[in-house]
Motif scaffolding. Sequence first.
Motif, short mmCIF file in Angstrom:
data_model
loop_
_atom_site.label_atom_id
_atom_site.label_comp_id
_atom_site.label_asym_id
_atom_site.label_seq_id
_atom_site.Cartn_x
_atom_site.Cartn_y
_atom_site.Cartn_z
N SER A 204 0.80 -1.08 0.12
CA SER A 204 -0.05 0.01 0.06
C SER A 204 1.00 1.22 -0.03
CB SER A 204 -0.80 0.22 1.10
OG SER A 204 -1.65 -1.11 1.20
N ARG A 205 1.91 1.31 0.79
CA ARG A 205 2.83 2.43 0.81
C ARG A 205 3.57 2.92 -0.64
NH1 ARG A 205 4.84 0.07 5.87
NH2 ARG A 205 6.67 -0.52 4.58
N ARG A 206 3.32 1.92 -1.49
CA ARG A 206 4.12 2.00 -2.77
C ARG A 206 3.41 3.27 -3.63
NH1 ARG A 206 4.15 -2.93 -5.07
NH2 ARG A 206 5.36 -1.99 -6.85
N PHE A 207 2.22 3.37 -3.31
CA PHE A 207 1.07 4.00 -4.34
C PHE A 207 0.82 5.43 -3.86
CE2 PHE A 207 0.76 -0.49 -5.49
CZ PHE A 207 0.20 -0.59 -6.71
N TYR A 208 1.12 6.27 -4.88
CA TYR A 208 0.54 7.58 -4.77
C TYR A 208 -0.46 7.98 -5.74
CZ TYR A 208 0.90 12.35 -6.00
OH TYR A 208 0.93 13.79 -6.30
N PHE A 209 -1.69 8.57 -5.05
CA PHE A 209 -2.87 9.00 -5.50
C PHE A 209 -3.06 10.17 -5.84
CE2 PHE A 209 -7.18 8.37 -6.89
CZ PHE A 209 -7.14 7.18 -7.44
N GLU A 210 -3.43 10.67 -7.20
CA GLU A 210 -3.73 12.15 -7.28
C GLU A 210 -5.11 12.36 -8.03
OE1 GLU A 210 -0.59 14.47 -9.22
OE2 GLU A 210 -2.03 14.78 -10.90
N VAL A 211 -5.76 13.34 -7.65
CA VAL A 211 -7.14 13.53 -8.05
C VAL A 211 -7.49 14.91 -8.57
CG1 VAL A 211 -9.83 13.66 -7.13
CG2 VAL A 211 -7.85 12.48 -5.88
N GLU A 212 -8.29 14.69 -9.98
CA GLU A 212 -8.72 15.93 -10.78
C GLU A 212 -10.12 15.92 -10.41
OE1 GLU A 212 -5.61 14.92 -14.26
OE2 GLU A 212 -7.52 15.44 -14.71
N THR A 213 -10.44 17.04 -10.92
CA THR A 213 -12.09 17.13 -10.75
C THR A 213 -12.80 16.52 -11.79
OG1 THR A 213 -11.77 19.35 -11.72
CG2 THR A 213 -11.68 19.58 -9.50
N CYS A 214 -13.91 16.58 -11.40
CA CYS A 214 -14.92 15.90 -12.38
C CYS A 214 -15.28 16.81 -13.37
CB CYS A 214 -16.36 15.41 -11.61
SG CYS A 214 -17.61 14.73 -12.77
N LEU A 215 -15.50 18.17 -13.24
CA LEU A 215 -15.46 18.94 -14.37
C LEU A 215 -14.48 19.15 -15.32
CD1 LEU A 215 -17.08 21.80 -15.28
CD2 LEU A 215 -15.66 23.00 -13.76
N GLU A 216 -13.10 18.92 -14.82
CA GLU A 216 -12.02 18.93 -15.88
C GLU A 216 -12.07 17.73 -16.49
OE1 GLU A 216 -8.75 20.06 -13.45
OE2 GLU A 216 -8.79 22.14 -14.11
N ALA A 217 -11.94 16.44 -16.11
CA ALA A 217 -11.30 15.40 -16.89
C ALA A 217 -12.77 14.48 -16.50
CB ALA A 217 -10.16 14.83 -16.31
N PHE A 218 -13.72 14.77 -15.98
CA PHE A 218 -14.76 13.77 -15.85
C PHE A 218 -14.39 12.47 -15.09
CE2 PHE A 218 -15.48 16.19 -19.55
CZ PHE A 218 -16.80 16.83 -19.55
N HIS A 219 -13.95 12.78 -13.95
CA HIS A 219 -13.63 11.75 -13.17
C HIS A 219 -14.77 11.22 -12.40
CE1 HIS A 219 -8.95 11.55 -13.43
NE2 HIS A 219 -9.47 12.68 -14.15
N ARG A 220 -15.38 10.06 -12.83
CA ARG A 220 -16.61 9.63 -12.14
C ARG A 220 -16.27 8.55 -11.26
NH1 ARG A 220 -20.66 13.33 -13.90
NH2 ARG A 220 -19.97 14.14 -16.08
N TYR A 221 -17.28 8.19 -10.19
CA TYR A 221 -17.20 7.22 -9.40
C TYR A 221 -16.69 5.67 -9.97
CZ TYR A 221 -18.62 9.55 -4.96
OH TYR A 221 -18.50 10.32 -3.99
N TYR A 222 -17.19 5.45 -11.04
CA TYR A 222 -16.76 4.37 -11.67
C TYR A 222 -15.34 4.03 -12.19
CZ TYR A 222 -16.89 6.38 -16.59
OH TYR A 222 -16.41 7.10 -17.65
N LYS A 278 -8.77 -1.04 -5.54
CA LYS A 278 -7.44 -1.65 -5.30
C LYS A 278 -6.69 -1.04 -4.40
CE LYS A 278 -7.72 -4.97 -8.45
NZ LYS A 278 -7.82 -6.36 -7.77
N LEU A 279 -6.27 0.21 -4.90
CA LEU A 279 -5.44 1.11 -3.64
C LEU A 279 -5.56 2.71 -3.93
CD1 LEU A 279 -2.15 -1.12 -4.21
CD2 LEU A 279 -3.27 -0.97 -1.92
N GLY A 280 -5.24 3.23 -2.78
CA GLY A 280 -5.44 4.71 -3.10
C GLY A 280 -6.15 5.28 -2.01
N THR A 281 -5.98 6.45 -1.67
CA THR A 281 -7.03 7.28 -0.79
C THR A 281 -8.03 7.86 -1.42
OG1 THR A 281 -5.70 9.35 -0.99
CG2 THR A 281 -4.74 7.88 0.66
N LEU A 282 -8.40 8.06 -2.23
CA LEU A 282 -9.81 8.52 -2.82
C LEU A 282 -10.79 7.71 -2.77
CD1 LEU A 282 -11.15 10.91 -4.01
CD2 LEU A 282 -10.47 9.85 -6.19
#
Length: 360
Positions: A204-222, A278-282
């Motif tokens: 788990s410690r090996r992963f880094y998670f970065e988030v963008e907004t839904c408006l910018e890149a359409f990051h949906r829950y799926y 899988k992994l990530g904080t988001l």
Amino acid sequence: MALAKAYVIIAKEHNNLHLAWELSSKIRSCQFLLSKAAMREEPISLDEAEPIIESLAALIFKAQDAHYDIATTMITLKNFIQSLEDRANAATVQSTVFGQLVAESLPKNLQCIDIKLTADWLQSKSIQELAKDRRNSPRLVDNNLYHSLVFHVVTNGVKYGAMQAWFLSNDFKGATLEVKNIEDFSWLNASYSPVVKQLQDTDSRRFYFEVETCLEAFHRYYKYLNFSNPLISTKVDPQACGWAFGMNVFDLIAWRKANVTTRYHYWQEKNTDKSLWKLGTLPPGLLAFYGLTEPLDRRWHVLGLGYDLNIDNRLIETAAVIHFNGNMKPWLKLSIGRYRPLWEQYVNQTHRYLQDCTTS
């Protein structure tokens, strides 16, 4: 050229080294012509291209006459394309890893500042006494002073001294700053929080998670959750918008009423086998706050200054918060030049630490 390269491989396999050499020579001529055109920033003329194309075509016909049948050629081409794809994928992964390493590595001048701050903390009794006094500041404990501007900085034991020295030796226009060592949080352990237990897992410690907004890149829950699992699909809309989890405004009273911490731990416990994500904080954050968020005006938080080269200047100028998320941090040499002044204008270049640690 791809076909010619395939015939080079086939010719070598059939021990026709002379044909392989001829084809390789013409391929190099093509590559040289393309490089020359790129350097002069002008298209290739017909007079330049025609003799090379004709000679290369003649060699390809020669290879075909050598009974290198179409089936053999197609198989070789397929393998060649697969090899190129594998190399491209490997290069992409390598680039990502190297970029992350650069982003996580401190430049020499910042390492110097870190060392000097730590030394000051260890050697200066006055700074340590001031830290003790600040711990009892009414602004940190009196809930009636909720209009005061207070920052709580949480760091680890290694950086604690440097952080204390920096924040105690600088003025922040009346704001109160508290530096806490996360290792002093005795209550924050694996038995209390599944997150801590997960972080103790080396994978788990090996992963880094970065988030963008839904408006910018359409990051949906799926994009983040496994909707083939009924625990997710029956409770969550796959088209719901994600958000920039690293920058939020929380109503702590509403948080307690909704028991968000318990919800967060619930989802972490359900995902011990990593079947929900899988992994990530988001992902657990998206689940814990599902149905409890309100969108802010986009101008409140403009992000992407650490990776997006094309952010509209008008957006930046009207933003309440600009966010250098991404690997191209403004203090690194690989930062995006047009955004760097937005950070540099707040750096006091006359500060003694910066003066002492300036490198050419």
